[in-house]
Design a protein around this motif. Structure first.
Motif, short mmCIF file in Angstrom:
data_model
loop_
_atom_site.label_atom_id
_atom_site.label_comp_id
_atom_site.label_asym_id
_atom_site.label_seq_id
_atom_site.Cartn_x
_atom_site.Cartn_y
_atom_site.Cartn_z
N TRP A 302 30.21 1.42 -10.42
CA TRP A 302 29.38 0.59 -10.47
C TRP A 302 29.37 -0.43 -10.66
O TRP A 302 28.26 -1.39 -9.91
N SER A 303 30.67 -1.40 -11.05
CA SER A 303 30.23 -3.44 -11.25
C SER A 303 30.91 -3.41 -10.11
O SER A 303 29.78 -4.08 -9.46
N GLN A 304 31.40 -2.28 -9.02
CA GLN A 304 31.65 -3.05 -8.17
C GLN A 304 30.65 -2.83 -6.72
O GLN A 304 30.22 -4.32 -5.62
N LEU A 305 29.56 -2.23 -6.70
CA LEU A 305 28.39 -1.57 -5.84
C LEU A 305 27.25 -3.08 -6.86
O LEU A 305 26.27 -3.40 -6.37
N THR A 306 27.77 -2.95 -7.74
CA THR A 306 26.38 -4.34 -8.61
C THR A 306 26.53 -5.63 -7.95
O THR A 306 25.79 -6.03 -7.91
N PHE A 307 27.79 -5.85 -7.50
CA PHE A 307 28.20 -6.54 -7.54
C PHE A 307 27.61 -6.99 -5.75
O PHE A 307 27.23 -8.39 -5.46
N LEU A 308 27.70 -5.99 -5.05
CA LEU A 308 27.33 -6.22 -3.89
C LEU A 308 25.87 -6.27 -3.73
O LEU A 308 25.26 -6.77 -2.88
N GLN A 309 24.89 -5.62 -4.74
CA GLN A 309 23.93 -5.04 -4.14
C GLN A 309 23.14 -4.91 -5.65
O GLN A 309 23.18 -3.70 -6.29
N PRO A 310 22.85 -5.85 -6.44
CA PRO A 310 22.47 -5.89 -7.67
C PRO A 310 21.64 -5.33 -7.68
O PRO A 310 20.62 -5.24 -6.86
#
Length: 442
Positions: A302-310
Protein backbone atom coordinates in the motif's frame (compact mmCIF):
# COMPACT_ATOMS: atom_id res chain seq x y z
CA UNK A 1 -10.37 13.02 -21.49
CA UNK A 2 -6.59 12.73 -21.18
CA UNK A 3 -6.53 11.30 -17.67
CA UNK A 4 -10.11 10.22 -17.06
CA UNK A 5 -12.75 7.73 -18.13
CA UNK A 6 -16.36 8.83 -17.71
CA UNK A 7 -18.77 5.90 -17.50
CA UNK A 8 -22.41 6.78 -17.85
CA UNK A 9 -24.96 4.08 -17.04
CA UNK A 10 -28.70 4.19 -16.41
CA UNK A 11 -30.81 1.87 -14.26
CA UNK A 12 -34.40 1.43 -15.50
CA UNK A 13 -36.98 0.65 -12.82
CA UNK A 14 -40.50 0.72 -14.22
CA UNK A 15 -41.03 4.21 -15.65
CA UNK A 16 -37.98 5.67 -13.89
CA UNK A 17 -34.51 6.07 -15.39
CA UNK A 18 -31.93 6.66 -12.65
CA UNK A 19 -28.23 7.49 -13.29
CA UNK A 20 -26.21 4.63 -11.85
CA UNK A 21 -23.99 7.06 -9.93
CA UNK A 22 -26.98 7.70 -7.59
CA UNK A 23 -26.49 4.20 -6.16
CA UNK A 24 -22.91 4.96 -5.05
CA UNK A 25 -23.65 5.50 -1.35
CA UNK A 26 -25.86 2.39 -1.14
CA UNK A 27 -23.21 0.18 -2.73
CA UNK A 28 -20.31 1.51 -0.67
CA UNK A 29 -22.33 1.24 2.55
CA UNK A 30 -23.76 -2.15 1.47
CA UNK A 31 -27.28 -0.81 2.00
CA UNK A 32 -29.69 -2.73 -0.28
CA UNK A 33 -32.68 -0.39 0.20
CA UNK A 34 -32.98 2.46 -2.33
CA UNK A 35 -35.93 4.87 -2.27
CA UNK A 36 -37.54 5.52 -5.67
CA UNK A 37 -39.07 8.91 -6.63
CA UNK A 38 -42.62 7.59 -6.03
CA UNK A 39 -41.76 6.53 -2.48
CA UNK A 40 -41.47 2.81 -3.20
CA UNK A 41 -38.41 0.88 -2.05
CA UNK A 42 -36.09 -0.91 -4.43
CA UNK A 43 -34.01 -3.82 -3.08
CA UNK A 44 -30.65 -3.80 -4.86
CA UNK A 45 -29.30 -7.13 -6.15
CA UNK A 46 -26.60 -8.64 -3.94
CA UNK A 47 -24.34 -9.04 -6.99
CA UNK A 48 -24.08 -5.25 -7.35
CA UNK A 49 -22.09 -5.00 -4.13
CA UNK A 50 -19.50 -7.42 -5.54
CA UNK A 51 -19.34 -6.14 -9.13
CA UNK A 52 -19.44 -2.38 -8.67
CA UNK A 53 -17.87 -1.53 -5.29
CA UNK A 54 -14.43 -1.03 -6.88
CA UNK A 55 -15.71 1.43 -9.46
CA UNK A 56 -17.39 3.58 -6.85
CA UNK A 57 -14.56 3.35 -4.30
CA UNK A 58 -11.99 4.61 -6.80
CA UNK A 59 -14.24 7.03 -8.72
CA UNK A 60 -14.10 10.80 -8.43
CA UNK A 61 -17.08 13.01 -7.67
CA UNK A 62 -19.21 13.65 -10.76
CA UNK A 63 -22.84 14.63 -11.16
CA UNK A 64 -24.15 11.94 -13.51
CA UNK A 65 -21.23 9.70 -14.42
CA UNK A 66 -18.69 7.45 -12.75
CA UNK A 67 -15.41 9.33 -13.29
CA UNK A 68 -12.42 7.00 -13.05
CA UNK A 69 -8.76 8.05 -13.31
CA UNK A 70 -6.81 6.26 -16.01
CA UNK A 71 -4.56 4.64 -13.37
CA UNK A 72 -7.56 2.43 -12.52
CA UNK A 73 -8.20 1.46 -16.13
CA UNK A 74 -7.26 -2.13 -15.29
CA UNK A 75 -10.52 -2.42 -13.36
CA UNK A 76 -12.53 -1.82 -16.53
CA UNK A 77 -11.17 -4.68 -18.61
CA UNK A 78 -13.93 -7.24 -19.02
CA UNK A 79 -16.12 -5.38 -16.54
CA UNK A 80 -19.82 -6.39 -16.58
CA UNK A 81 -20.84 -2.74 -16.87
CA UNK A 82 -19.11 -2.48 -20.26
CA UNK A 83 -19.69 -4.19 -23.56
CA UNK A 84 -16.37 -5.90 -24.22
CA UNK A 85 -12.86 -4.85 -23.34
CA UNK A 86 -12.04 -1.20 -22.71
CA UNK A 87 -8.72 -1.68 -24.52
CA UNK A 88 -10.52 -1.65 -27.86
CA UNK A 89 -11.46 2.00 -27.19
CA UNK A 90 -7.95 3.19 -26.35
CA UNK A 91 -5.20 4.55 -28.55
CA UNK A 92 -2.48 1.99 -29.33
CA UNK A 93 0.14 3.52 -27.01
CA UNK A 94 -2.38 3.61 -24.15
CA UNK A 95 -3.39 -0.03 -24.64
CA UNK A 96 0.13 -1.33 -24.19
CA UNK A 97 0.50 0.23 -20.76
CA UNK A 98 -2.38 -1.79 -19.41
CA UNK A 99 -2.09 -5.01 -21.41
CA UNK A 100 1.61 -5.59 -20.71
CA UNK A 101 2.30 -5.74 -24.47
CA UNK A 102 4.75 -2.87 -24.57
CA UNK A 103 6.58 -3.11 -27.88
CA UNK A 104 7.84 0.45 -28.02
CA UNK A 105 11.61 0.58 -27.80
CA UNK A 106 13.73 3.58 -26.90
CA UNK A 107 17.22 4.13 -28.23
CA UNK A 108 19.99 3.44 -25.74
CA UNK A 109 21.50 6.81 -24.75
CA UNK A 110 24.83 7.49 -26.42
CA UNK A 111 26.40 8.58 -23.11
CA UNK A 112 25.71 5.23 -21.42
CA UNK A 113 28.96 3.26 -21.14
CA UNK A 114 27.30 -0.12 -20.66
CA UNK A 115 25.72 -2.85 -22.73
CA UNK A 116 22.25 -3.82 -21.53
CA UNK A 117 21.12 -7.43 -21.59
CA UNK A 118 17.82 -8.09 -23.39
CA UNK A 119 15.71 -8.10 -20.22
CA UNK A 120 17.46 -4.91 -19.03
CA UNK A 121 16.68 -3.26 -22.38
CA UNK A 122 13.01 -4.21 -21.88
CA UNK A 123 13.12 -2.81 -18.36
CA UNK A 124 14.65 0.43 -19.68
CA UNK A 125 11.95 0.65 -22.40
CA UNK A 126 9.24 0.10 -19.78
CA UNK A 127 10.64 2.79 -17.45
CA UNK A 128 10.81 5.24 -20.36
CA UNK A 129 7.26 4.44 -21.43
CA UNK A 130 5.89 4.91 -17.91
CA UNK A 131 7.77 8.21 -17.57
CA UNK A 132 6.50 9.35 -20.96
CA UNK A 133 2.93 8.71 -19.78
CA UNK A 134 3.53 10.31 -16.35
CA UNK A 135 2.83 7.04 -14.52
CA UNK A 136 4.71 5.68 -11.52
CA UNK A 137 6.84 2.56 -11.98
CA UNK A 138 7.83 -0.18 -9.54
CA UNK A 139 10.84 -2.12 -10.82
CA UNK A 140 10.79 -5.26 -8.69
CA UNK A 141 13.39 -7.50 -10.36
CA UNK A 142 15.18 -10.03 -8.19
CA UNK A 143 18.32 -8.82 -6.48
CA UNK A 144 21.34 -9.03 -8.78
CA UNK A 145 19.51 -8.46 -12.07
CA UNK A 146 20.67 -4.86 -12.49
CA UNK A 147 17.89 -2.54 -11.36
CA UNK A 148 20.52 0.17 -10.84
CA UNK A 149 21.83 0.11 -14.43
CA UNK A 150 18.28 0.21 -15.83
CA UNK A 151 17.56 3.38 -13.84
CA UNK A 152 20.91 4.93 -14.79
CA UNK A 153 20.02 4.29 -18.44
CA UNK A 154 16.70 6.08 -17.89
CA UNK A 155 18.40 9.06 -16.22
CA UNK A 156 20.97 9.29 -19.02
CA UNK A 157 18.15 9.10 -21.59
CA UNK A 158 16.33 11.94 -19.80
CA UNK A 159 19.58 13.95 -19.73
CA UNK A 160 20.09 13.58 -23.48
CA UNK A 161 16.49 14.59 -24.19
CA UNK A 162 16.43 17.32 -21.58
CA UNK A 163 13.96 20.17 -21.75
CA UNK A 164 14.84 23.35 -19.81
CA UNK A 165 12.34 24.16 -17.06
CA UNK A 166 11.47 27.33 -15.19
CA UNK A 167 10.15 25.31 -12.23
CA UNK A 168 13.20 25.83 -9.98
CA UNK A 169 14.25 29.22 -11.35
CA UNK A 170 13.18 31.05 -8.17
CA UNK A 171 15.66 29.00 -6.12
CA UNK A 172 18.64 30.48 -7.94
CA UNK A 173 20.23 33.54 -6.41
CA UNK A 174 19.96 36.26 -9.06
CA UNK A 175 23.37 37.96 -9.38
CA UNK A 176 23.84 41.62 -10.31
CA UNK A 177 24.45 41.63 -14.07
CA UNK A 178 27.08 43.85 -15.67
CA UNK A 179 27.78 44.68 -19.28
CA UNK A 180 29.77 41.50 -19.87
CA UNK A 181 27.52 39.05 -18.00
CA UNK A 182 25.66 36.33 -19.82
CA UNK A 183 22.20 35.15 -18.81
CA UNK A 184 22.24 31.40 -18.24
CA UNK A 185 19.56 29.16 -19.69
CA UNK A 186 17.07 27.82 -17.15
CA UNK A 187 18.26 24.44 -15.85
CA UNK A 188 16.62 21.08 -16.44
CA UNK A 189 14.92 19.38 -13.54
CA UNK A 190 17.35 17.35 -11.38
CA UNK A 191 16.55 13.78 -10.37
CA UNK A 192 16.60 12.61 -6.75
CA UNK A 193 17.59 9.10 -5.64
CA UNK A 194 16.75 8.19 -2.03
CA UNK A 195 18.40 5.18 -0.38
CA UNK A 196 19.88 3.69 2.77
CA UNK A 197 23.22 5.32 3.77
CA UNK A 198 25.19 2.16 2.94
CA UNK A 199 24.15 2.36 -0.73
CA UNK A 200 25.27 5.91 -1.53
CA UNK A 201 28.87 4.95 -2.32
CA UNK A 202 27.72 2.23 -4.73
CA UNK A 203 25.30 4.55 -6.59
CA UNK A 204 28.02 7.20 -6.85
CA UNK A 205 30.52 4.75 -8.35
CA UNK A 206 27.95 3.22 -10.74
CA UNK A 207 26.90 6.65 -12.02
CA UNK A 208 30.54 7.68 -12.52
CA UNK A 209 31.24 4.46 -14.38
CA UNK A 210 28.15 4.13 -16.59
CA UNK A 211 26.96 7.75 -17.01
CA UNK A 212 30.08 9.94 -16.63
CA UNK A 213 28.39 12.92 -18.31
CA UNK A 214 25.83 13.26 -15.49
CA UNK A 215 26.67 15.79 -12.80
CA UNK A 216 26.10 14.00 -9.49
CA UNK A 217 25.79 15.63 -6.06
CA UNK A 218 25.78 13.81 -2.75
CA UNK A 219 23.37 15.31 -0.20
CA UNK A 220 24.22 13.46 3.01
CA UNK A 221 26.37 13.76 6.12
CA UNK A 222 26.82 16.63 8.53
CA UNK A 223 28.39 18.99 6.01
CA UNK A 224 25.61 18.79 3.43
CA UNK A 225 24.39 21.99 1.82
CA UNK A 226 21.49 23.86 3.37
CA UNK A 227 20.53 25.72 0.18
CA UNK A 228 18.20 24.27 -2.44
CA UNK A 229 19.87 26.47 -5.07
CA UNK A 230 23.15 24.58 -4.58
CA UNK A 231 21.46 21.27 -5.35
CA UNK A 232 19.46 22.05 -8.47
CA UNK A 233 22.61 22.60 -10.54
CA UNK A 234 23.13 18.81 -10.44
CA UNK A 235 21.63 16.27 -12.81
CA UNK A 236 21.33 13.65 -10.09
CA UNK A 237 21.13 14.16 -6.31
CA UNK A 238 21.90 11.23 -4.00
CA UNK A 239 20.45 11.29 -0.50
CA UNK A 240 19.07 9.05 2.27
CA UNK A 241 15.69 8.49 3.86
CA UNK A 242 16.96 10.07 7.08
CA UNK A 243 18.14 13.22 5.31
CA UNK A 244 14.79 13.55 3.50
CA UNK A 245 13.07 13.48 6.90
CA UNK A 246 15.40 16.14 8.31
CA UNK A 247 15.61 18.39 5.23
CA UNK A 248 12.04 18.03 4.01
CA UNK A 249 11.29 21.76 4.20
CA UNK A 250 14.15 22.50 1.80
CA UNK A 251 13.68 19.51 -0.52
CA UNK A 252 9.96 20.26 -0.88
CA UNK A 253 10.87 23.52 -2.62
CA UNK A 254 12.54 21.65 -5.49
CA UNK A 255 10.69 20.24 -8.49
CA UNK A 256 12.42 16.98 -9.49
CA UNK A 257 12.31 15.25 -12.84
CA UNK A 258 12.50 11.72 -11.41
CA UNK A 259 12.25 10.67 -7.77
CA UNK A 260 13.70 7.19 -7.26
CA UNK A 261 13.38 5.24 -4.02
CA UNK A 262 15.92 2.41 -3.74
CA UNK A 263 15.05 -0.48 -1.41
CA UNK A 264 11.54 0.98 -1.25
CA UNK A 265 10.43 -1.66 1.27
CA UNK A 266 11.98 0.75 3.78
CA UNK A 267 8.81 2.87 3.49
CA UNK A 268 6.40 -0.07 3.84
CA UNK A 269 5.23 1.18 7.25
CA UNK A 270 2.61 3.79 6.34
CA UNK A 271 2.94 5.39 9.80
CA UNK A 272 6.70 5.91 9.49
CA UNK A 273 8.21 9.36 9.08
CA UNK A 274 10.10 8.10 6.03
CA UNK A 275 6.85 7.34 4.19
CA UNK A 276 5.18 10.55 5.30
CA UNK A 277 8.22 12.55 4.14
CA UNK A 278 8.92 11.05 0.71
CA UNK A 279 5.29 11.33 -0.38
CA UNK A 280 5.53 15.13 0.11
CA UNK A 281 8.38 15.48 -2.38
CA UNK A 282 7.53 17.05 -5.75
CA UNK A 283 8.48 15.16 -8.87
CA UNK A 284 7.18 14.62 -12.39
CA UNK A 285 7.92 10.89 -12.37
CA UNK A 286 8.22 8.45 -9.49
CA UNK A 287 10.06 5.12 -9.41
CA UNK A 288 10.53 2.57 -6.65
CA UNK A 289 13.15 -0.20 -6.73
CA UNK A 290 12.77 -3.31 -4.61
CA UNK A 291 13.51 -6.99 -4.86
CA UNK A 292 10.85 -7.69 -2.23
CA UNK A 293 7.72 -5.56 -2.81
CA UNK A 294 5.88 -7.77 -0.31
CA UNK A 295 8.02 -8.89 2.65
CA UNK A 296 5.53 -9.74 5.39
CA UNK A 297 2.03 -8.77 4.30
CA UNK A 298 0.09 -7.22 1.43
CA UNK A 299 0.01 -4.04 3.52
CA UNK A 300 3.64 -3.56 2.43
CA UNK A 301 2.30 -2.80 -1.06
CA UNK A 302 0.00 0.00 0.00
CA UNK A 303 2.60 2.57 1.02
CA UNK A 304 4.95 1.87 -1.91
CA UNK A 305 2.22 2.08 -4.56
CA UNK A 306 0.54 5.02 -2.83
CA UNK A 307 3.85 6.89 -3.13
CA UNK A 308 3.97 5.98 -6.83
CA UNK A 309 0.33 6.62 -7.71
CA UNK A 310 -1.61 8.39 -4.94
CA UNK A 311 -5.11 6.94 -4.72
CA UNK A 312 -4.30 3.79 -6.70
CA UNK A 313 -5.22 1.45 -3.84
CA UNK A 314 -7.70 3.71 -2.08
CA UNK A 315 -7.44 4.56 1.60
CA UNK A 316 -5.43 2.26 3.85
CA UNK A 317 -8.54 1.11 5.74
CA UNK A 318 -10.35 0.33 2.48
CA UNK A 319 -7.33 -1.58 1.13
CA UNK A 320 -7.00 -3.57 4.35
CA UNK A 321 -10.68 -4.49 4.57
CA UNK A 322 -11.23 -5.02 0.86
CA UNK A 323 -8.05 -6.90 -0.06
CA UNK A 324 -5.65 -7.74 2.78
CA UNK A 325 -8.09 -9.52 5.10
CA UNK A 326 -9.99 -11.44 2.37
CA UNK A 327 -6.80 -12.53 0.57
CA UNK A 328 -4.52 -13.31 3.53
CA UNK A 329 -7.09 -14.73 5.93
CA UNK A 330 -9.80 -16.09 3.65
CA UNK A 331 -7.71 -16.98 0.56
CA UNK A 332 -10.23 -15.14 -1.63
CA UNK A 333 -9.13 -15.74 -5.25
CA UNK A 334 -11.57 -13.18 -6.72
CA UNK A 335 -10.19 -10.41 -4.53
CA UNK A 336 -6.64 -11.42 -5.45
CA UNK A 337 -7.50 -11.26 -9.17
CA UNK A 338 -9.05 -7.79 -8.71
CA UNK A 339 -5.97 -6.54 -6.85
CA UNK A 340 -3.70 -7.91 -9.59
CA UNK A 341 -5.77 -6.05 -12.20
CA UNK A 342 -5.19 -2.78 -10.38
CA UNK A 343 -1.45 -3.10 -9.74
CA UNK A 344 -0.27 -5.07 -12.79
CA UNK A 345 0.37 -2.04 -15.05
CA UNK A 346 2.66 -0.43 -12.49
CA UNK A 347 4.94 -3.33 -11.50
CA UNK A 348 7.63 -5.03 -13.56
CA UNK A 349 9.16 -8.08 -11.92
CA UNK A 350 11.55 -10.64 -13.39
CA UNK A 351 13.06 -13.51 -11.41
CA UNK A 352 16.51 -15.00 -11.87
CA UNK A 353 14.89 -18.19 -13.18
CA UNK A 354 13.09 -16.23 -15.93
CA UNK A 355 16.22 -14.53 -17.23
CA UNK A 356 18.70 -17.31 -16.42
CA UNK A 357 19.82 -17.84 -20.05
CA UNK A 358 20.99 -14.20 -20.22
CA UNK A 359 22.98 -14.28 -16.98
CA UNK A 360 26.71 -15.08 -17.01
CA UNK A 361 27.79 -18.41 -15.57
CA UNK A 362 28.35 -18.27 -11.85
CA UNK A 363 31.93 -18.83 -10.74
CA UNK A 364 32.30 -20.32 -7.28
CA UNK A 365 35.69 -20.80 -5.64
CA UNK A 366 36.06 -22.40 -2.21
CA UNK A 367 39.21 -21.45 -0.32
CA UNK A 368 40.16 -22.99 3.03
CA UNK A 369 42.09 -20.86 5.50
CA UNK A 370 44.36 -22.61 8.00
CA UNK A 371 44.79 -20.95 11.40
CA UNK A 372 48.26 -19.96 12.54
CA UNK A 373 49.59 -21.43 15.77
CA UNK A 374 48.50 -18.57 18.04
CA UNK A 375 44.90 -18.50 16.77
CA UNK A 376 44.69 -22.30 16.78
CA UNK A 377 45.88 -22.44 20.41
CA UNK A 378 43.31 -19.85 21.50
CA UNK A 379 40.57 -21.70 19.55
CA UNK A 380 41.43 -25.10 21.09
CA UNK A 381 41.43 -23.64 24.63
CA UNK A 382 37.94 -22.26 24.16
CA UNK A 383 36.72 -25.46 22.50
CA UNK A 384 37.99 -27.57 25.45
CA UNK A 385 36.36 -25.22 27.96
CA UNK A 386 32.97 -25.43 26.23
CA UNK A 387 33.23 -29.20 25.71
CA UNK A 388 33.82 -29.80 29.44
CA UNK A 389 31.01 -27.47 30.42
CA UNK A 390 28.56 -29.07 28.01
CA UNK A 391 29.41 -32.62 29.11
CA UNK A 392 28.87 -31.67 32.77
CA UNK A 393 25.57 -29.99 31.94
CA UNK A 394 24.34 -32.97 29.89
CA UNK A 395 25.13 -35.45 32.68
CA UNK A 396 23.41 -33.23 35.23
CA UNK A 397 20.42 -31.75 33.29
CA UNK A 398 20.07 -33.97 30.21
CA UNK A 399 20.54 -33.22 26.51
CA UNK A 400 17.25 -31.32 26.11
CA UNK A 401 18.12 -28.73 28.75
CA UNK A 402 21.63 -28.29 27.35
CA UNK A 403 20.68 -27.14 23.85
CA UNK A 404 21.09 -23.41 24.54
CA UNK A 405 24.57 -24.01 25.95
CA UNK A 406 25.52 -26.14 22.92
CA UNK A 407 24.30 -23.43 20.55
CA UNK A 408 26.21 -20.79 22.50
CA UNK A 409 29.40 -22.85 22.26
CA UNK A 410 29.06 -23.38 18.50
CA UNK A 411 28.39 -19.66 17.96
CA UNK A 412 31.45 -18.76 20.05
CA UNK A 413 33.71 -21.09 18.05
CA UNK A 414 32.40 -19.65 14.80
CA UNK A 415 33.34 -16.14 15.98
CA UNK A 416 36.83 -17.32 16.96
CA UNK A 417 37.32 -18.89 13.52
CA UNK A 418 36.55 -15.51 11.92
CA UNK A 419 38.74 -13.49 14.29
CA UNK A 420 39.44 -13.99 18.04
CA UNK A 421 39.15 -10.22 18.57
CA UNK A 422 35.34 -10.68 18.24
CA UNK A 423 35.54 -12.54 21.57
CA UNK A 424 38.49 -10.77 23.18
CA UNK A 425 39.13 -7.11 22.19
CA UNK A 426 42.63 -7.35 23.74
CA UNK A 427 43.68 -10.21 21.42
CA UNK A 428 46.73 -9.01 19.48
CA UNK A 429 47.27 -11.95 17.10
CA UNK A 430 46.14 -12.40 13.50
CA UNK A 431 43.25 -14.22 11.86
CA UNK A 432 44.08 -16.39 8.86
CA UNK A 433 40.55 -16.02 7.43
CA UNK A 434 40.56 -12.25 7.87
CA UNK A 435 43.99 -11.88 6.21
CA UNK A 436 42.98 -14.11 3.29
CA UNK A 437 39.84 -12.03 2.67
CA UNK A 438 41.89 -8.81 2.59
CA UNK A 439 44.42 -10.28 0.16
CA UNK A 440 41.67 -11.46 -2.21
CA UNK A 441 39.80 -8.16 -2.06
CA UNK A 442 42.96 -6.31 -3.03
Amino acid sequence: EADWFDLYAVVKVGRFEIPFIRFKRNILERNPIFKLPDGKMLVLPESWFVKYADLFEFSDESENSIRLHRQHQGLLNGHPLLAGDINSRLAENQKKIYTGENEKSFSIPSGLTATLRDYQQKGFDWLCMMAENKLGACLADDMGLGKTIQVIALLQHAHEHKVPSQANQALFETPQLDLFSTVEEPPVLPSLIVMAPSLIHNWEKELQKFAPSLKVKRHSGYRRTEQAGNLIEADVILTTYGVVRNDLDMLQKIEFGHIVLDESQLIKNMRSMSFQSVRKLNGQNRIVLTGTPVENSLTDLWSQLTFLQPGLLGSFNYFKNEFVVPIEQNKDEQKLARLQKIIRPFILRRTKEEVAPELPNQTRIIHYSNMDEEQKKYYEEQKSWYRNRILENVSREGIQKSQILILRGLTQLRKLAIHPVLDNPDYIGDSAKFNDVLIRLE
